[in-house]
Every structure is written in C-alpha cells, then in structure tokens.
Design a protein around this motif. Sequence first.
Motif, PDB file in Angstrom:
ATOM      1  N   LEU A 157     -11.320  35.487  45.096  1.00  0.00           N
ATOM      2  CA  LEU A 157     -10.533  35.424  43.860  1.00  0.00           C
ATOM      3  C   LEU A 157      -9.747  34.127  43.758  1.00  0.00           C
ATOM      4  N   TRP A 158      -9.332  33.572  44.896  1.00  0.00           N
ATOM      5  CA  TRP A 158      -8.562  32.325  44.846  1.00  0.00           C
ATOM      6  C   TRP A 158      -9.385  31.193  44.250  1.00  0.00           C
ATOM      7  N   THR A 159     -10.663  31.130  44.610  1.00  0.00           N
ATOM      8  CA  THR A 159     -11.514  30.066  44.069  1.00  0.00           C
ATOM      9  C   THR A 159     -11.987  30.391  42.661  1.00  0.00           C
ATOM     10  N   HIS A 160     -11.975  31.676  42.308  1.00  0.00           N
ATOM     11  CA  HIS A 160     -12.416  32.092  40.977  1.00  0.00           C
ATOM     12  C   HIS A 160     -11.293  31.974  39.949  1.00  0.00           C
ATOM     13  N   ALA A 161     -10.051  32.233  40.370  1.00  0.00           N
ATOM     14  CA  ALA A 161      -8.911  32.189  39.461  1.00  0.00           C
ATOM     15  C   ALA A 161      -8.593  30.751  39.067  1.00  0.00           C
ATOM     16  N   ASP A 162      -7.895  30.588  37.953  1.00  0.00           N
ATOM     17  CA  ASP A 162      -7.532  29.244  37.493  1.00  0.00           C
ATOM     18  C   ASP A 162      -6.328  28.730  38.271  1.00  0.00           C
ATOM     19  N   THR A 179      -3.356  44.116  30.606  1.00  0.00           N
ATOM     20  CA  THR A 179      -4.157  43.931  29.391  1.00  0.00           C
ATOM     21  C   THR A 179      -3.303  43.329  28.295  1.00  0.00           C
ATOM     22  N   LEU A 180      -3.944  42.619  27.396  1.00  0.00           N
ATOM     23  CA  LEU A 180      -3.294  42.077  26.202  1.00  0.00           C
ATOM     24  C   LEU A 180      -4.322  42.105  25.084  1.00  0.00           C
ATOM     25  N   ASN A 181      -3.959  42.748  23.982  1.00  0.00           N
ATOM     26  CA  ASN A 181      -4.888  42.925  22.865  1.00  0.00           C
ATOM     27  C   ASN A 181      -6.192  43.578  23.322  1.00  0.00           C
ATOM     28  N   ARG A 182      -6.023  44.547  24.228  1.00  0.00           N
ATOM     29  CA  ARG A 182      -7.142  45.332  24.761  1.00  0.00           C
ATOM     30  C   ARG A 182      -8.102  44.528  25.646  1.00  0.00           C
ATOM     31  N   LYS A 183      -7.697  43.332  26.028  1.00  0.00           N
ATOM     32  CA  LYS A 183      -8.524  42.525  26.919  1.00  0.00           C
ATOM     33  C   LYS A 183      -7.905  42.542  28.319  1.00  0.00           C
ATOM     34  N   PRO A 184      -8.721  42.810  29.357  1.00  0.00           N
ATOM     35  CA  PRO A 184      -8.180  42.936  30.718  1.00  0.00           C
ATOM     36  C   PRO A 184      -8.081  41.584  31.437  1.00  0.00           C
ATOM     37  N   TYR A 185      -6.989  41.403  32.161  1.00  0.00           N
ATOM     38  CA  TYR A 185      -6.768  40.189  32.950  1.00  0.00           C
ATOM     39  C   TYR A 185      -6.189  40.592  34.300  1.00  0.00           C
ATOM     40  N   ARG A 241      -5.460  29.291  30.372  1.00  0.00           N
ATOM     41  CA  ARG A 241      -5.790  29.723  29.017  1.00  0.00           C
ATOM     42  C   ARG A 241      -5.704  31.237  28.887  1.00  0.00           C
ATOM     43  N   PHE A 242      -5.278  31.902  29.980  1.00  0.00           N
ATOM     44  CA  PHE A 242      -5.112  33.350  29.960  1.00  0.00           C
ATOM     45  C   PHE A 242      -3.636  33.702  29.854  1.00  0.00           C
ATOM     46  N   PRO A 243      -3.301  34.826  29.226  1.00  0.00           N
ATOM     47  CA  PRO A 243      -1.893  35.211  29.076  1.00  0.00           C
ATOM     48  C   PRO A 243      -1.267  35.574  30.412  1.00  0.00           C
ATOM     49  N   ALA A 244       0.050  35.460  30.480  1.00  0.00           N
ATOM     50  CA  ALA A 244       0.786  35.803  31.695  1.00  0.00           C
ATOM     51  C   ALA A 244       1.011  37.310  31.756  1.00  0.00           C
ATOM     52  N   PRO A 245       1.249  37.874  32.940  1.00  0.00           N
ATOM     53  CA  PRO A 245       1.465  39.328  33.072  1.00  0.00           C
ATOM     54  C   PRO A 245       2.634  39.833  32.241  1.00  0.00           C
ATOM     55  N   GLU A 246       3.675  38.983  32.081  1.00  0.00           N
ATOM     56  CA  GLU A 246       4.837  39.428  31.318  1.00  0.00           C
ATOM     57  C   GLU A 246       4.547  39.604  29.829  1.00  0.00           C
TER      58      GLU A 246
END
Length: 291
Positions: free
Chosen positions: A31-36, A80-86, A105-110
């Motif tokens: 996940l470390w290499t996959h995450a931004d 999730t944000l706007n029904r999209k999972p992150y 480019r992905f939303p933050a957990p908060e």
Amino acid sequence: MARIRTIKPEFFTSLTVAGLTPEQRLTFIGLWTHADDEGRCVDDARLIKAAVWPLDDRTAADVEADLRALTESSLITRYTLNRKPYMVVNGWREHQRINRPTKSRFPAPEDADSPPTSGNAPSVDTHAQLSEDSRPERNREQGKEQGTGNRDSSPELATRDTDPTPEREDVEQLCTHLADRIEANGSKRPTITKAWRNAARLMLDKDGRTPQQVHAAIDWCQDSEFWRSNVMSMPKLRDKYDTLRLQATRPTAAHGGNVVPIGAARPSTTDQRVAEGMALAARLRAQEAAQ
C-alpha cells in the motif's frame, strides 16, 4: 502508479505488525508504494490486488480480508465521500517524509461523509523516512515510463540544464574545450549540461585545480589510450583526474620524453595552445632529423 518508498527496521519488531499474517504484512507494505504522496488511494481491493499481487494467485477477496485486518489494527483508515470509497495509511505524514510531495487528488479522511473506519488500536511507527523527491516527474522508476527522470544519481551533479544564473567564464571555457576535443576526436559534439558545469566548477573550487591544470588534462586525454577506453565527459574527467595525473607524468617511448604533466601551468587561450603544439612538432621534427 508505483512509487519508491523505504522501510524502517522497527517494522519487523512491531507487535502490531507481528499480529498480522505474512500476506497481510506484504499487502500493507504494498500500500505504501500504491498510495500517493499523502498516503491516500481508492479503496478497491481489485485495484490493490492488481498493484500489489499482480502475479500471484490471490484474489480480490483475499486482499479485502487483508484490508479488514489492517483496519482492525489501525494501520489504515477507510472512508467514503459522495459514495466513493477511499483509504489512507495512518501515521503517513509522521513516518513518510517526502521532499516536494505531489498534492493528493483524493479527499482527506476529515472530509468523509461518515466517521472513518480505522479500528481501535493506536497507530504504530512502521514507516521509514524518505528523502528522495517523489513527484512523478522526478521519480526514477516513473521516469522510465514517462520519458523523464534523473539522469545522474550524484547529488553534487544534478543534470537539469535549467540554471538561470550566468555561468562563470572559466567554467564555460573548460566545458567548451572538452566539447571541442570530443568533436575533434570524431565523435558527435556533446551538449554542455549542468552536470558538466557543476563538475568543472567543483574541480576548480572544491578540488583546488587551476584552469590551466584542467585544460592540460583535457589535452592529454586527446592523445592517450585513456580517451579511447573511456566515454569522456566533464564528470568523468573529474572522477579520473588523479589517474590521469599519474599517467601523464610518466614518460613513455610513445611520447619520447616530451610529456607535459597535467598539473603544470598551461596556456589557456586557443592561440597559445596552437603555438605550443607547433613548437612541440618542430622539436620532434628536429629530433628525427638528428637521428
């Protein structure tokens, strides 16, 4: 797209990590290499399976089980944000320090629609500091795919030729002299890059060479076996300077005892070098006539 990350030795002695299966640990590292650069990614087991386990028989369901275990261990947070999972890797900013990171480019957990899921255990220090630039255009591995990337691994000799400051005349003369010699030797004239200028500047300022000494080294290379056995460049010249100095000060039959040590003072202008060459040729003709 995969990114270069590093790992601390403490990862292998973490009690939290020890409670995971080997497959779950490897998924976590993957996940470390996959995450931004902010530790975030899309929460989709199929994508993570393709990125972390592309050549194994594990299924997306297996990876989903890994992600649930990582969530229960508080190693990742899913939201999730706007029904999209992150998801985001917990403790990312504290343990993965990235120079000039690319903004996520992905939303933050908060910003999540509902309270994020991250388990109840405390976050653990399982990541390593990373001092390499990690933006896609600077990442060495990504550069292979994008046609960019670092051209020199030396921190002293960055090769980007974008320095807006005026170059010193003595540095430019050294680089031009070497480029002239390479072209005269029958090779394509090289481009004078920032790496060349940095190497010339380091020879003068850090190594304590004089411009005359470096010019003499360039001239000596032109007539030596060293030239034919090395791909010449200003960084290579700096790297091999001491070797050249020892070879150039050792008279050989081929030179007839007329070797000029590259550490000696040497005319720095083209006219002076031409005049010296003509004088040396006249001396050699006189020696041949006397024999």
